[in-house]
Motif scaffolding. Structure first.
Motif, PDB file in Angstrom:
ATOM      1  N   ALA A 399      49.337  47.173  49.058  1.00 54.37           N
ATOM      2  CA  ALA A 399      48.654  46.009  48.481  1.00 54.37           C
ATOM      3  C   ALA A 399      49.169  44.710  49.098  1.00 54.37           C
ATOM      4  O   ALA A 399      48.387  43.787  49.382  1.00 54.37           O
ATOM      5  N   LEU A 402      47.710  44.293  52.563  1.00 49.21           N
ATOM      6  CA  LEU A 402      46.309  43.901  52.439  1.00 49.21           C
ATOM      7  C   LEU A 402      46.206  42.406  52.105  1.00 49.21           C
ATOM      8  O   LEU A 402      45.332  41.700  52.617  1.00 49.21           O
ATOM      9  N   ALA A 403      47.112  41.938  51.245  1.00 50.92           N
ATOM     10  CA  ALA A 403      47.127  40.522  50.869  1.00 50.92           C
ATOM     11  C   ALA A 403      47.456  39.636  52.070  1.00 50.92           C
ATOM     12  O   ALA A 403      46.900  38.541  52.208  1.00 50.92           O
ATOM     13  N   ALA A 406      44.278  39.372  54.064  1.00 51.26           N
ATOM     14  CA  ALA A 406      43.323  38.493  53.383  1.00 51.26           C
ATOM     15  C   ALA A 406      43.741  37.032  53.504  1.00 51.26           C
ATOM     16  O   ALA A 406      42.909  36.144  53.772  1.00 51.26           O
ATOM     17  N   ASN A 407      45.023  36.762  53.318  1.00 56.54           N
ATOM     18  CA  ASN A 407      45.536  35.400  53.421  1.00 56.54           C
ATOM     19  C   ASN A 407      45.294  34.825  54.811  1.00 56.54           C
ATOM     20  O   ASN A 407      44.837  33.680  54.963  1.00 56.54           O
ATOM     21  N   SER A 429      43.421  33.701  46.790  1.00 56.04           N
ATOM     22  CA  SER A 429      42.495  34.770  47.199  1.00 56.04           C
ATOM     23  C   SER A 429      43.253  36.037  47.562  1.00 56.04           C
ATOM     24  O   SER A 429      42.841  37.156  47.197  1.00 56.04           O
ATOM     25  N   ALA A 430      44.361  35.881  48.274  1.00 57.64           N
ATOM     26  CA  ALA A 430      45.169  37.038  48.660  1.00 57.64           C
ATOM     27  C   ALA A 430      45.748  37.740  47.438  1.00 57.64           C
ATOM     28  O   ALA A 430      45.784  38.973  47.367  1.00 57.64           O
ATOM     29  N   CYS A 433      43.064  39.789  45.729  1.00 55.26           N
ATOM     30  CA  CYS A 433      42.869  41.057  46.451  1.00 55.26           C
ATOM     31  C   CYS A 433      43.968  42.056  46.092  1.00 55.26           C
ATOM     32  O   CYS A 433      43.697  43.248  45.875  1.00 55.26           O
ATOM     33  N   ASN A 434      45.202  41.573  46.024  1.00 54.88           N
ATOM     34  CA  ASN A 434      46.354  42.408  45.643  1.00 54.88           C
ATOM     35  C   ASN A 434      46.130  42.997  44.247  1.00 54.88           C
ATOM     36  O   ASN A 434      46.297  44.201  44.016  1.00 54.88           O
ATOM     37  N   LEU A 436      43.277  43.413  42.533  1.00 61.52           N
ATOM     38  CA  LEU A 436      42.157  44.355  42.465  1.00 61.52           C
ATOM     39  C   LEU A 436      42.548  45.722  43.013  1.00 61.52           C
ATOM     40  O   LEU A 436      42.211  46.763  42.438  1.00 61.52           O
ATOM     41  N   PHE A 437      43.281  45.719  44.119  1.00 60.00           N
ATOM     42  CA  PHE A 437      43.711  46.993  44.715  1.00 60.00           C
ATOM     43  C   PHE A 437      44.654  47.744  43.778  1.00 60.00           C
ATOM     44  O   PHE A 437      44.487  48.942  43.530  1.00 60.00           O
TER      45      PHE A 437
END
Length: 530
Positions: A399, A402-403, A406-407, A429-430, A433-434, A436-437
């Motif tokens: 996660a 992934l963040a 996204a960042n 936003s990052a 995303c963290n 949600l995952f």
């Protein structure tokens, strides 16, 4: 379900205790930031301090209040429940000695390589300002030992939380802020007489605060039965388990630090003061994160860890669902409140001395975009320790990376148009995303939890928050001239806005019969009746 309600009440009570202590700490933290704003504003000296402090603070997040703290509480709770007092305290001593030695080595290395570390963190625009890198290097050297104090403080805090002591550990950050304020401000006035810049006094104050954060918890720890017996056993299975849990978490948290490095580098390429504006804004958003997310996480972790050790997954699921709902109850309305009240809050707290009206506007812009991700920040604080309790740290690692991706995407796309605001937006936003995952993975890992209960609670919270926001907007529209002018009137106005919004929101939640709020109110009523 009765047992679940009992656990929720216990967590709410503990979270309330922690929230009060964290609130004290965060308020003192704002006083500390006020001192910086009045003395240094947003620019040369404070930019250098922020970058210098960021280096040991990044490592603190890895070793102190992140991987080490969660891993230690998980193993220490298991020992406390199943191994007996002697083995538990032996593990505690071994962990303290091992990490004191490891962190001392890292600190020495950080001091030796301070200059290349600083240059790695900043952009060419920062380097080109005469003397700025050298000042940052000196401040880094002074503040690096802070890492040792604050990381060992996190271990002590884990011991006390497991033993049911929450207030003093949560107050430890207040000891840090008091040391920083009293020691730092005093030295900021004293050191120029000896030819040193005032900002160096604040750096030494940070070191004093770190020492007080650790030492302030020691008397309470001794009362729980702990006695320090120095010794190092690298073959200790408890220590090895902690390290094993930590390693993937460190990798995952390092991704978060990569995000911070990326954002610092981008911020240093924006207008001078951007690093400062973002830091002041993030300090403000840390108040609700600490009071709500961190408090609930600290209170729920020992309960969740005990259920995980007992393999009681039903109770673990119920406790987690209730904890995350409680966090949403508090963080979603806080986001709306920060969005509407960003400017008056910053003006009252910071706009004195060297901190200008333009600094207020720029900091408010950043604060609004940080507030967008407030619910995700706080929820992740609660969710990650659940993975530790389940002895699985792979997914928080994934996660985190992934963040990072996204960042990087968000900040690259928007930095040109939005400048420093893009960094606050990409950070939020990052984190979303963290969140949600981790939500998706944890749902599968726990073989499901009550989504109907969670969505019902979140739906009620969101409706109440929107209604509160509309009430706040109308109130601001009709009273904007009433509370303008003198600082005292502005403070009264902010008090009216916050208390009326909180009262309106609380009334709606009570009418909606949100169980977490009802339990908290019942606990307060019981205390008052006693």
């Amino acid at each position: 379900m009765k047992k679940a309600a009992s656990d929720t009440g216990k967590i709410a009570r503990s979270a309330g205790t922690v929230s009060f202590a964290v609130m004290c700490s965060r308020v003192l933290g704002l006083v500390r930031e006020q001192a910086f704003a009045v003395l240094f504003g947003a620019g040369y000296a404070y930019d250098a301090f922020v970058v210098a402090f960021r280096i040991p603070n990044l490592l603190r997040d890895l070793f102190g209040e992140g991987a080490l703290s969660s891993a230690f509480v998980t193993v220490f709770s298991d020992y406390d429940a199943n191994k007996g007092e002697k083995a538990t305290w032996k593990l505690a001593n071994n962990v303290l000695v091992f990490f004191a030695m490891l962190l001392s080595i890292i600190t020495i290395a950080g001091i030796v390589f301070a200059d290349p570390l600083v240059r790695l963190l900043v952009d060419t625009e920062f380097v080109q300002v005469a003397g700025k890198v050298e000042l940052t290097r000196k401040l880094t050297v002074i503040m690096f030992p802070f890492l040792v104090f604050v990381s060992l403080s996190a271990v002590v805090m884990g011991m006390l939380n497991t033993k049911g002591r929450f207030f003093i550990p949560a107050m430890a950050s207040s000891f840090f802020n008091m040391g920083s304020i009293v020691g730092g401000v005093s030295l900021a006035f004293l050191l120029p007489r000896f030819g040193y810049p005032p900002i160096m006094g604040m750096a030494i104050g940070t070191l004093i605060g770190g020492f007080l954060q650790l030492s302030g918890q020691i008397p309470t720890l001794l009362k729980t039965g702990f006695s320090f017996r120095p010794g190092l056993d690298l073959s200790d299975p408890g220590l090895r388990r902690i390290v094993r849990l930590m390693l993937p978490a460190v990798i995952g948290l390092s991704a978060t630090q990569i995000n911070i490095f990326i954002n610092t580098k981008f911020a240093s390429s924006c207008a001078e003061g951007s690093v400062s504006w973002l830091n002041y804004a993030f300090r403000l958003v840390q108040l609700p994160i600490g009071v709500f997310g961190v408090a609930i996480s600290i209170a729920s972790l020992p309960v969740i860890a005990r259920y995980a050790a007992a393999k009681n997954m039903d109770k673990l699921r119920e406790t987690f669902t209730s904890s995350i709902t409680m966090a949403f109850c508090l963080t979603i309305p806080a986001s709306f409140g920060l969005w509407f009240l960003a400017e008056p809050i910053i003006r009252i707290i910071f706009q004195y001395g060297a901190f200008t009206a333009d600094d207020t506007l720029r900091t408010a812009e950043a604060l609004r975009f940080y507030a967008v991700g407030l619910f995700a920040y706080s929820s992740v604080k609660i969710m990650v320790p659940v993975f530790f309790a389940l002895d699985d740290t792979r997914y928080p690692v994934i996660a985190s990376f992934l963040a990072v991706g996204a960042n990087l995407v968000f900040v690259t796309l928007f930095i040109e148009a939005f400048q420093h605001k893009a960094i606050a937006l990409s950070t939020s936003s990052a984190m979303i995303c963290n969140f949600l995952f981790l939500s998706f993975v944890l749902y599968r890992k726990l073989s499901g939890y009550s989504l109907s209960y969670l969505f019902e609670g979140v739906g009620k919270v969101f409706v109440a928050s929107v209604a509160m926001a509309l009430w706040l907007k109308v109130l601001l529209l009709f009273t904007k001239n009433v509370f303008a002018g003198a600082v005292f009137l502005q403070i009264v106005g902010l008090f009216v806005y916050i208390t009326s919004a909180v009262g309106f929101y609380g009334l709606l939640l009570y009418l909606f019969r949100v169980r977490e709020l009802t339990l908290i109110i019942e606990k307060i009523k019981a205390r008052v009746m006693k």
